[in-house]
Enzyme design. Structure first.
Site, mmCIF file in Angstrom:
data_model
loop_
_atom_site.group_PDB
_atom_site.id
_atom_site.type_symbol
_atom_site.label_atom_id
_atom_site.label_comp_id
_atom_site.label_asym_id
_atom_site.label_seq_id
_atom_site.Cartn_x
_atom_site.Cartn_y
_atom_site.Cartn_z
ATOM 1 N N HIS A 132 -15.459 23.002 -33.263
ATOM 2 C CA HIS A 132 -14.082 23.204 -32.811
ATOM 3 C C HIS A 132 -13.094 23.295 -33.975
ATOM 4 C CE1 HIS A 132 -13.745 18.676 -33.006
ATOM 5 N NE2 HIS A 132 -12.526 18.996 -33.422
ATOM 6 N N ASP A 171 -21.259 20.837 -30.935
ATOM 7 C CA ASP A 171 -20.011 20.833 -31.706
ATOM 8 C C ASP A 171 -20.278 20.721 -33.207
ATOM 9 O OD1 ASP A 171 -17.297 20.997 -32.131
ATOM 10 O OD2 ASP A 171 -16.909 18.872 -31.759
ATOM 11 N N GLY A 242 -7.886 15.576 -37.464
ATOM 12 C CA GLY A 242 -8.041 15.817 -38.901
ATOM 13 C C GLY A 242 -9.296 15.153 -39.439
ATOM 14 N N ASN A 243 -9.779 14.099 -38.756
ATOM 15 C CA ASN A 243 -11.063 13.479 -39.103
ATOM 16 C C ASN A 243 -12.234 14.310 -38.608
ATOM 17 O OD1 ASN A 243 -9.593 10.349 -38.906
ATOM 18 N ND2 ASN A 243 -11.076 10.784 -40.519
ATOM 19 N N SER A 244 -11.985 15.196 -37.645
ATOM 20 C CA SER A 244 -13.063 15.963 -37.026
ATOM 21 C C SER A 244 -13.910 16.695 -38.064
ATOM 22 C CB SER A 244 -12.474 16.983 -36.045
ATOM 23 O OG SER A 244 -11.874 16.333 -34.953
#
Length: 321
Positions: A132, A171, A242-244
């Site tokens: 994503h 993901d 933002g950690n993704s």
């Protein structure tokens, strides 16, 4: 620091004071004395060393030899799995030491619509992030935080990053960072199995809300949270947008999960994709190869056969009688 204070620190080391880190460099002075500790910073004329009870400021002109502990950067029994993922047997260390060693392997991933995190898994610049984070994008850039010889961190922005493979179901995405002159990629190590258990300490490195190189620490709340048919690691480490795509480390510096979401109205309810899914994705990356001309890239479904009209079958059978 006075000369008297400096000598007293040397004397303290001589009687057996050990640094807090399990790994330490050895500084040999021209006088023959030795300082054992973790080098925190190097300036043009000074070396700063953490000896566990104090920070020692050592003038470079008084140093005869600087012996670095190679176990800090070269773990024993390193092996590569699935052609890319690196594993190694390493001892438990403090979060401070692990961030210093593996922080360069965590990158900021940017596209025209937003940003996320990722981590480098090979010397060739292969990088893992979330699907994503790059979904629907053809232009991706990363920022690497490279440690210079002086010990300072330097931001290196790299464009024209290639998307190699996408797996929307898990993901996950695999990127390729182009090689750079005078810059060597620092890959992280991935856990060989899912041996972590509830209560084990973990920490995350990423760029939550664009705050680069943020570190958050927590524990594994559960290692098997089932959501929509996929098992996730639930952790109390603070996760934010933002950690993704960033790594979730254990206390040996191994990546045990890929951070991908949190509950919107909850605190300490973050989730990461287990390494078992990551290993499957990397091992079968050719099946998830990215094609920028295909709007449904990442999904590889064959068209089902058309449903046959029963009357047509009856007519055909009648004609053959």
């Amino acid at each position: 620091m006075t000369r008297r204070h400096f000598r007293s620190v040397i004397l303290l080391l001589a009687v057996g004071c050990l640094p807090t880190s399990l790994f330490a460099d050895t500084i040999v002075l021209k006088s023959g004395q030795k300082i054992v500790g973790q080098v925190l910073k190097t300036q043009s004329d000074t070396l700063f060393v953490d000896i566990g009870v104090d920070i020692v400021r050592v003038p470079l002109n008084r140093i005869q030899e600087h012996v670095k502990d190679k176990t800090d950067t070269e773990p024993a029994a390193v092996k590569t799995d699935a052609g890319l993922l690196r594993t190694a047997k390493m001892p438990t260390r403090t979060v401070k030491d692990l961030v210093s060693q593996f922080g360069e392997g965590v990158v900021l991933v940017q596209n025209p619509e937003g940003l996320g995190s990722g981590f480098i898994i090979s010397k060739s610049g292969h990088c893992v992030t979330n699907f994503h984070v790059v979904e629907g994008q053809t232009r991706v850039a990363v920022t690497i935080f490279h440690r210079t010889e002086s010990g300072e961190l330097e931001r290196v922005a790299i464009r024209d990053v290639k998307i190699l493979a996408l797996n929307p179901h898990f993901d996950l995405a695999l990127l390729q960072i182009p090689k750079q002159e005078n810059l060597e990629f620092q890959p992280v190590y991935v856990a060989d199995d899912d041996s972590h258990r509830e209560g084990d300490a973990v920490f995350a490195i990423g760029s939550p809300l664009g705050l680069e190189r943020s570190v958050s620490e927590g524990i594994v709340s559960t290692r098997s949270r089932n959501m929509d048919g996929i098992v996730y690691i639930q952790t109390t480490a603070q996760i934010n947008p933002g950690n993704s795509g960033g790594p979730l480390f254990n206390t040996r510096g191994e990546v045990v999960g890929v951070i991908n979401m949190k509950l919107t109205f909850g605190e300490g309810l973050g989730f990461a994709i287990p390494v078992a899914y990551l290993r499957h994705f990397i091992a079968n990356r050719d099946a998830f190869a990215y094609d920028r001309t295909n709007p449904n890239t990442g999904y590889h479904y064959l068209q089902p056969p058309r449903r046959t009209n029963p009357k047509q079958i009856y007519d055909v059978l009648k004609e053959t009688e």
